[in-house]
Design an enzyme around this catalytic site. Structure first.
Site, PDB file in Angstrom:
ATOM      1  N   ALA A  67      51.683 -16.950  68.211  1.00 33.02           N
ATOM      2  CA  ALA A  67      52.535 -17.076  69.276  1.00 33.02           C
ATOM      3  C   ALA A  67      52.709 -18.705  69.906  1.00 33.02           C
ATOM      4  O   ALA A  67      51.527 -19.127  69.612  1.00 33.02           O
ATOM      5  CB  ALA A  67      52.350 -16.146  70.494  1.00 33.02           C
ATOM      6  N   GLY A 112      50.050 -13.892  66.604  1.00 31.11           N
ATOM      7  CA  GLY A 112      51.274 -13.319  66.160  1.00 31.11           C
ATOM      8  C   GLY A 112      51.723 -13.530  64.780  1.00 31.11           C
ATOM      9  O   GLY A 112      52.614 -12.838  64.127  1.00 31.11           O
ATOM     10  N   GLU A 115      50.180 -10.854  62.811  1.00 34.52           N
ATOM     11  CA  GLU A 115      50.691  -9.693  63.322  1.00 34.52           C
ATOM     12  C   GLU A 115      52.044  -9.507  62.299  1.00 34.52           C
ATOM     13  O   GLU A 115      52.530  -8.332  62.029  1.00 34.52           O
ATOM     14  CB  GLU A 115      50.982  -9.419  64.619  1.00 34.52           C
ATOM     15  CG  GLU A 115      49.670  -9.372  65.578  1.00 34.52           C
ATOM     16  CD  GLU A 115      49.776  -9.452  66.892  1.00 34.52           C
ATOM     17  OE1 GLU A 115      50.167 -10.778  67.344  1.00 34.52           O
ATOM     18  OE2 GLU A 115      49.423  -8.595  67.853  1.00 34.52           O
ATOM     19  N   GLU A 135      43.022 -14.367  69.497  1.00 29.66           N
ATOM     20  CA  GLU A 135      43.476 -14.142  70.871  1.00 29.66           C
ATOM     21  C   GLU A 135      42.387 -14.105  71.791  1.00 29.66           C
ATOM     22  O   GLU A 135      42.539 -14.638  72.893  1.00 29.66           O
ATOM     23  CB  GLU A 135      44.229 -12.721  71.114  1.00 29.66           C
ATOM     24  CG  GLU A 135      45.750 -12.750  70.557  1.00 29.66           C
ATOM     25  CD  GLU A 135      45.967 -12.613  69.027  1.00 29.66           C
ATOM     26  OE1 GLU A 135      44.765 -12.409  68.445  1.00 29.66           O
ATOM     27  OE2 GLU A 135      47.004 -12.175  68.693  1.00 29.66           O
TER      28      GLU A 135
HETATM   29  N1  DAK Z   1      51.037 -22.618  69.569  1.00 27.52           N
HETATM   30  C1  DAK Z   1      51.856 -23.935  69.976  1.00 27.52           C
HETATM   31  N2  DAK Z   1      51.254 -24.960  69.303  1.00 27.52           N
HETATM   32  C2  DAK Z   1      50.571 -24.753  68.124  1.00 27.52           C
HETATM   33  C3  DAK Z   1      49.916 -23.374  67.858  1.00 27.52           C
HETATM   34  C4  DAK Z   1      50.457 -22.433  68.650  1.00 27.52           C
HETATM   35  N3  DAK Z   1      49.889 -21.123  68.348  1.00 27.52           N
HETATM   36  N4  DAK Z   1      49.255 -23.690  66.825  1.00 27.52           N
HETATM   37  C5  DAK Z   1      49.159 -25.283  66.685  1.00 27.52           C
HETATM   38  N5  DAK Z   1      50.019 -25.595  67.374  1.00 27.52           N
HETATM   39  C6  DAK Z   1      50.354 -27.126  67.387  1.00 27.52           C
HETATM   40  C7  DAK Z   1      49.172 -27.897  68.003  1.00 27.52           C
HETATM   41  O1  DAK Z   1      49.243 -28.041  69.381  1.00 27.52           O
HETATM   42  C8  DAK Z   1      49.600 -29.411  67.279  1.00 27.52           C
HETATM   43  O2  DAK Z   1      50.394 -29.832  68.212  1.00 27.52           O
HETATM   44  P1  DAK Z   1      50.491 -31.388  68.651  1.00 27.52           P
HETATM   45  O3  DAK Z   1      49.186 -31.301  69.382  1.00 27.52           O
HETATM   46  O4  DAK Z   1      50.313 -32.206  67.220  1.00 27.52           O
HETATM   47  O5  DAK Z   1      51.701 -31.472  69.463  1.00 27.52           O
HETATM   48  C9  DAK Z   1      50.158 -28.899  66.060  1.00 27.52           C
HETATM   49  O6  DAK Z   1      50.623 -27.523  66.040  1.00 27.52           O
HETATM   50  C10 DAK Z   1      49.024 -29.056  64.867  1.00 27.52           C
HETATM   51  O7  DAK Z   1      47.932 -28.282  65.082  1.00 27.52           O
HETATM   52  P2  DAK Z   1      46.481 -28.804  65.071  1.00 27.52           P
HETATM   53  O8  DAK Z   1      46.475 -30.300  65.712  1.00 27.52           O
HETATM   54  O9  DAK Z   1      45.692 -27.795  66.180  1.00 27.52           O
HETATM   55  O10 DAK Z   1      46.089 -28.634  63.797  1.00 27.52           O
HETATM   56  P3  DAK Z   1      44.444 -28.290  63.104  1.00 27.52           P
HETATM   57  O11 DAK Z   1      44.890 -28.547  61.647  1.00 27.52           O
HETATM   58  O12 DAK Z   1      43.689 -29.182  63.930  1.00 27.52           O
HETATM   59  O13 DAK Z   1      44.287 -26.855  63.609  1.00 27.52           O
HETATM   60  C11 DAK Z   1      44.681 -24.422  63.733  1.00 27.52           C
HETATM   61  C12 DAK Z   1      44.945 -25.777  63.010  1.00 27.52           C
HETATM   62  C13 DAK Z   1      45.713 -23.194  63.390  1.00 27.52           C
HETATM   63  C14 DAK Z   1      43.391 -23.926  63.463  1.00 27.52           C
HETATM   64  C15 DAK Z   1      44.898 -24.756  65.289  1.00 27.52           C
HETATM   65  O14 DAK Z   1      46.313 -25.274  65.371  1.00 27.52           O
HETATM   66  C16 DAK Z   1      44.790 -23.748  66.087  1.00 27.52           C
HETATM   67  O15 DAK Z   1      43.641 -22.973  66.267  1.00 27.52           O
HETATM   68  N6  DAK Z   1      46.023 -23.020  66.613  1.00 27.52           N
HETATM   69  C17 DAK Z   1      46.165 -22.161  67.376  1.00 27.52           C
HETATM   70  C18 DAK Z   1      45.737 -20.800  66.696  1.00 27.52           C
HETATM   71  C19 DAK Z   1      45.777 -19.487  67.795  1.00 27.52           C
HETATM   72  O16 DAK Z   1      45.394 -19.415  68.697  1.00 27.52           O
HETATM   73  N7  DAK Z   1      47.154 -18.830  67.914  1.00 27.52           N
HETATM   74  C20 DAK Z   1      47.434 -18.275  69.151  1.00 27.52           C
HETATM   75  C21 DAK Z   1      46.898 -16.845  68.939  1.00 27.52           C
HETATM   76  S1  DAK Z   1      47.174 -15.833  70.297  1.00 27.52           S
HETATM   77  C22 DAK Z   1      51.945 -12.390  74.167  1.00 27.52           C
HETATM   78  C23 DAK Z   1      52.223 -11.790  73.117  1.00 27.52           C
HETATM   79  C24 DAK Z   1      51.636 -12.190  72.031  1.00 27.52           C
HETATM   80  C25 DAK Z   1      50.672 -13.073  71.932  1.00 27.52           C
HETATM   81  C26 DAK Z   1      50.244 -13.878  73.326  1.00 27.52           C
HETATM   82  C27 DAK Z   1      50.938 -13.320  74.448  1.00 27.52           C
HETATM   83  N8  DAK Z   1      52.700 -12.151  75.648  1.00 27.52           N
HETATM   84  C28 DAK Z   1      53.651 -10.946  75.641  1.00 27.52           C
HETATM   85  C29 DAK Z   1      52.373 -13.054  76.720  1.00 27.52           C
HETATM   86  C30 DAK Z   1      50.074 -13.667  71.001  1.00 27.52           C
HETATM   87  C31 DAK Z   1      49.272 -14.641  71.030  1.00 27.52           C
HETATM   88  C32 DAK Z   1      48.754 -15.340  69.872  1.00 27.52           C
HETATM   89  O17 DAK Z   1      49.289 -15.357  68.804  1.00 27.52           O
END
Ligand code: DAK
Length: 260
Positions: A67, A112, A115, A135
């Protein structure tokens, strides 16, 4: 609805949906979720002659990296529950879509994104695919069905480990655990998905929809899967396609199914 974040191309009844937010690793923001809802809840259902759908992410790095963290940071302490309900509803639309949906996983499928891939009927991964539910790193839990579907695919023991540690797994481990159907060469994910859909498209379309419905019934708390199978079987035996399929077998030729 005009699609802004989904690129949709239909060729010979196969719809390729590319989530097109490469700079944010195709993270699911509100607009993208609305577009997915529109496709799987309306547009895709209304299209005639659809054989299946392929979902993938733009670029070579990510299927969907979760997400959109930057967007949901603005939620504050309210609205989370409603958003989770909304997200689950959208992903149920994917899971209950009457035509096969394949996730062509070309990189990170996190949160997400994992998922969403799990809501699809089949998953074909490239060697760079990475799956995980990170998460807890953010102090939250999966909200779009991840705690439930991960158990369905890989069992409680491993699901609990991945959910608690936020560890990612690669394509080969995902294959070994039963999370993906096959692993193909880098860049071949969409074509392999198309090939599988073309094969499925040679079968009886009503039967294909009924398989999806019946398999889903196994996991539905309010349904008896065996009873669903009985009704679905009955429905398929009343189709012209069944007459055609059986006749083609006897006449030693390929069946020409019409989907009725
Ligand atoms: N959201 C927004 N931007 C994201 C992102 C994300 N999930 N994942 C990556 N990006 C963005 C980064 O911020 C970066 O943007 P800039 O800084 O260049 O502007 C760009 O994509 C490239 O990412 P990285 O520079 O981080 O790239 P790396 O190769 O170094 O790392 C990575 C890749 C996939 C390991 C890393 O980006 C990462 O850890 N990303 C986040 C993974 C993550 O934690 N995903 C979210 C899981 S939580 C909800 C319902 C559902 C959810 C939440 C709330 N509610 C109802 C409230 C679900 C939540 C999730 O999915």
């Amino acid at each position: 609805m005009t699609y802004q974040n989904l690129q949709i191309e239909e060729t010979d009844g196969i719809v390729l949906i590319t989530i097109n937010r490469e700079k944010a690793l195709n993270a699911l923001n509100k607009q993208t979720m609305q577009e997915l809802r529109h496709f799987f809840g309306a547009d895709g259902l209304e299209r005639e002659g659809i054989k299946g759908v392929i979902l993938t992410g733009a670029g070579e790095k990510a299927f969907v990296a979760g997400a959109d963290i930057k967007e949901f940071m603005g939620l504050g302490d309210s609205g989370g529950q409603a958003l989770a309900e909304y997200g689950q509803e959208v992903f149920f639309m994917v899971e209950r879509f009457p035509h096969p949906v394949i996730a062509a996983v070309n990189g990170f499928a996190l949160g997400g994104g994992c998922e969403l891939a799990m809501a699809c009927h089949l998953r074909i991964a490239g060697p760079n695919a990475r799956f995980g539910q990170p998460e807890v790193n953010l102090g939250i839990i999966p909200g779009y069905g991840g705690t439930q579907r991960l158990i369905q695919y890989i069992g409680k023991t491993k699901a609990m480990e991945l959910l608690l540690t936020a560890d990612m797994i690669g394509a080969d481990e995902a294959l070994q655990l039963g999370l993906v159907n096959k692993v193909v060469e880098a860049g071949a994910e969409v074509e392999a998905s198309r090939k599988m859909l073309q094969k499925i498209a040679t079968k009886g379309p009503v039967a294909i929809s009924k398989i999806i419905e019946t398999v889903n019934a196994y996991f539905a708390v309010d349904q008896d899967g065996f009873q669903t199978e009985v009704s679905a079987f009955g429905a398929t035996t009343r189709t012209a396609d069944f007459v055609e399929g059986a006749t083609a077998f006897v006449e030693k030729r390929k069946a020409d199914f019409k989907g009725v």
